[in-house]
Design an enzyme around this catalytic site. Sequence first.
Site, PDB file in Angstrom:
ATOM      1  N   LYS A   1       0.861  -1.181   0.000  1.00 14.14           N
ATOM      2  CA  LYS A   1       0.000   0.000   0.000  1.00 14.14           C
ATOM      3  C   LYS A   1       0.893   1.225   0.000  1.00 14.14           C
ATOM      4  CE  LYS A   1      -4.580   0.453   0.450  1.00 14.14           C
ATOM      5  NZ  LYS A   1      -5.616  -0.434  -0.048  1.00 14.14           N
TER       6      LYS A   1
ATOM      7  N   GLY B   1     -23.684   3.443   4.696  1.00 17.99           N
ATOM      8  CA  GLY B   1     -22.793   4.070   3.716  1.00 17.99           C
ATOM      9  C   GLY B   1     -23.245   3.782   2.301  1.00 17.99           C
TER      10      GLY B   1
ATOM     11  N   GLY C   1     -21.862   5.030  -0.608  1.00 18.83           N
ATOM     12  CA  GLY C   1     -20.843   5.574  -1.505  1.00 18.83           C
ATOM     13  C   GLY C   1     -20.729   4.719  -2.759  1.00 18.83           C
TER      14      GLY C   1
ATOM     15  N   VAL D   1     -19.392   1.851  -3.365  1.00 18.95           N
ATOM     16  CA  VAL D   1     -19.734   0.431  -3.224  1.00 18.95           C
ATOM     17  C   VAL D   1     -21.140   0.267  -2.647  1.00 18.95           C
ATOM     18  CG1 VAL D   1     -19.083  -1.768  -2.172  1.00 18.95           C
ATOM     19  CG2 VAL D   1     -17.301  -0.160  -2.868  1.00 18.95           C
TER      20      VAL D   1
ATOM     21  N   TYR E   1     -23.835   2.095  -2.616  1.00 20.79           N
ATOM     22  CA  TYR E   1     -25.011   2.367  -3.461  1.00 20.79           C
ATOM     23  C   TYR E   1     -25.187   1.265  -4.513  1.00 20.79           C
ATOM     24  CZ  TYR E   1     -28.859   4.995  -5.293  1.00 20.79           C
ATOM     25  OH  TYR E   1     -30.132   5.367  -5.641  1.00 20.79           O
TER      26      TYR E   1
HETATM   27  P1  NAD Z   1     -16.971   6.020  -0.453  1.00 21.81           P
HETATM   28  O1  NAD Z   1     -16.093   7.044   0.174  1.00 21.81           O
HETATM   29  O2  NAD Z   1     -17.394   6.158  -1.880  1.00 21.81           O
HETATM   30  O3  NAD Z   1     -18.318   5.851   0.405  1.00 21.81           O
HETATM   31  C1  NAD Z   1     -18.361   5.837   1.788  1.00 21.81           C
HETATM   32  C2  NAD Z   1     -19.715   6.418   2.183  1.00 21.81           C
HETATM   33  O4  NAD Z   1     -19.910   6.224   3.571  1.00 21.81           O
HETATM   34  C3  NAD Z   1     -19.836   7.926   1.899  1.00 21.81           C
HETATM   35  O5  NAD Z   1     -21.012   8.177   1.154  1.00 21.81           O
HETATM   36  C4  NAD Z   1     -19.892   8.529   3.316  1.00 21.81           C
HETATM   37  O6  NAD Z   1     -20.685   9.695   3.375  1.00 21.81           O
HETATM   38  C5  NAD Z   1     -20.499   7.392   4.102  1.00 21.81           C
HETATM   39  N1  NAD Z   1     -20.263   7.432   5.552  1.00 21.81           N
HETATM   40  C6  NAD Z   1     -19.138   7.801   6.204  1.00 21.81           C
HETATM   41  N2  NAD Z   1     -19.311   7.691   7.523  1.00 21.81           N
HETATM   42  C7  NAD Z   1     -20.570   7.219   7.720  1.00 21.81           C
HETATM   43  C8  NAD Z   1     -21.345   6.881   8.856  1.00 21.81           C
HETATM   44  N3  NAD Z   1     -20.882   7.032  10.103  1.00 21.81           N
HETATM   45  N4  NAD Z   1     -22.598   6.427   8.670  1.00 21.81           N
HETATM   46  C9  NAD Z   1     -23.117   6.296   7.424  1.00 21.81           C
HETATM   47  N5  NAD Z   1     -22.425   6.603   6.307  1.00 21.81           N
HETATM   48  C10 NAD Z   1     -21.179   7.058   6.447  1.00 21.81           C
HETATM   49  O7  NAD Z   1     -16.217   4.628  -0.225  1.00 21.81           O
HETATM   50  P2  NAD Z   1     -16.417   3.264  -1.025  1.00 21.81           P
HETATM   51  O8  NAD Z   1     -15.426   3.203  -2.123  1.00 21.81           O
HETATM   52  O9  NAD Z   1     -17.859   3.035  -1.299  1.00 21.81           O
HETATM   53  O10 NAD Z   1     -15.921   2.216   0.077  1.00 21.81           O
HETATM   54  C11 NAD Z   1     -16.734   1.897   1.208  1.00 21.81           C
HETATM   55  C12 NAD Z   1     -15.958   0.985   2.151  1.00 21.81           C
HETATM   56  O11 NAD Z   1     -15.583  -0.199   1.442  1.00 21.81           O
HETATM   57  C13 NAD Z   1     -14.645   1.584   2.686  1.00 21.81           C
HETATM   58  O12 NAD Z   1     -14.414   1.076   3.975  1.00 21.81           O
HETATM   59  C14 NAD Z   1     -13.602   1.018   1.735  1.00 21.81           C
HETATM   60  O13 NAD Z   1     -12.325   0.958   2.351  1.00 21.81           O
HETATM   61  C15 NAD Z   1     -14.165  -0.357   1.468  1.00 21.81           C
HETATM   62  N6  NAD Z   1     -13.732  -0.953   0.207  1.00 21.81           N
HETATM   63  C16 NAD Z   1     -13.962  -0.305  -0.963  1.00 21.81           C
HETATM   64  C17 NAD Z   1     -13.553  -0.910  -2.161  1.00 21.81           C
HETATM   65  C18 NAD Z   1     -13.817  -0.251  -3.487  1.00 21.81           C
HETATM   66  O14 NAD Z   1     -13.680  -0.937  -4.516  1.00 21.81           O
HETATM   67  N7  NAD Z   1     -14.199   1.018  -3.527  1.00 21.81           N
HETATM   68  C19 NAD Z   1     -12.903  -2.151  -2.138  1.00 21.81           C
HETATM   69  C20 NAD Z   1     -12.715  -2.800  -0.903  1.00 21.81           C
HETATM   70  C21 NAD Z   1     -13.127  -2.190   0.258  1.00 21.81           C
END
Ligand code: NAD
Length: 340
Positions: free
Chosen positions: A78, A174, A176, A178, A180
């Site tokens: 990382k 959440g 975001g 993933v 949605y």
């Molecule tokens: P993102 O930043 O697009 O979405 C995160 C969402 O969570 C945001 O909309 C934010 O407003 C919301 N949020 C933050 N704190 C909150 C709370 N207390 N209550 C409710 N909502 C809250 O991130 P993402 O890419 O969708 O990733 C989501 C999670 O999955 C993260 O932990 C990330 O590390 C993990 N992840 C993502 C991927 C990927 O491909 N994007 C892969 C593996 C793991």
Amino acid sequence: MFSLMQAARLESLHLARDPDSGLQAIIAIHNSHLGPALGGCRYLAYPDEQAALDDAVRLARGMSYKAALAGLPFGGGKSVILRPAHIPSRAQLFEAFGRMIDSLGGAYITAVDSGTSSADMDCIAQTTSFVTSTTAAGDPSPHTALGVFAGIRASALDRLGSDDLQGLRVAVQGLGQVGYALAELLVAAGAELYVSDLDSGRVQLAVDELQARPVAAEALLATPCDILAPCALGAVLNPATVAQLRCAVVAGAANNQLSSLEVADALERRGILHAPDYVINSGGLIHVALTYQGAGAAAVTAHLSRIGGRLSEIYAHAKADKRAPARVAEALAEQLLYAR
Ligand code: NAD
């Protein structure tokens, strides 16, 4: 520094600074027994240098475990770039970071993560070929969501007796990238959705488009439901929150969901099935790894479809050994990472 490396069993740590672009970056390579280290690049304003270092080390370790259990020929690494208050040019910064990656000769391959975008990966690609999730390679998030969906079905089968999600109550924390996409898949499968996000616009979108029921962020974990899908924060499962849960299964995308491994035992004692995060959320890594290798969409889909089966195997081991699935997953990953 070396005691930190020893505690995390880190192979190597690389630091670079480039005064012209403002780059200050750390690359942590955790384990390369199975292949070159692959893992995202964060670009965040850390409170201090130690926080940046800790983040890189902790996340690199997680990538090794994720790649090993996903059956990928990659190790774990990382990188973090400390976000300065001002930089002359974002493109110049990421090009300088590409030169840092290139100097490692392929030991580390980067990808998008918090604070970086495919456009940043395109800048990195100007100065090194050891980069993936560029705009041409595509966004990994929908693949993460597909993998989590498959993992939710496998978890429902194990704990609730059927992988049919029709009528099941699923609470998604959440919405975001993933969360949605996962919510859309869940609704299409007939699940009843309960959602929260700190961004009220995301919640409203889910209410309007997916007929989801909104829940206040602070109330989501205690919402009575069949399945809780944490898709926001790390360390969401800790001794205090585990006591509040009113679900049969916790299965979601968030990284590092457990504040400590002991929390997995507490979930087990409460009869709640927890899908180990680095197994269920490996879809994005699978997409990134396979596209880097030049594989097509069919190969990615075939590899993603194994996530459910892998979780079912872990659950079966856990039942036989009377251990939490997270403990079984860790032991299986370590067998692969440290086999000589
Ligand atoms: P993102 O930043 O697009 O979405 C995160 C969402 O969570 C945001 O909309 C934010 O407003 C919301 N949020 C933050 N704190 C909150 C709370 N207390 N209550 C409710 N909502 C809250 O991130 P993402 O890419 O969708 O990733 C989501 C999670 O999955 C993260 O932990 C990330 O590390 C993990 N992840 C993502 C991927 C990927 O491909 N994007 C892969 C593996 C793991």
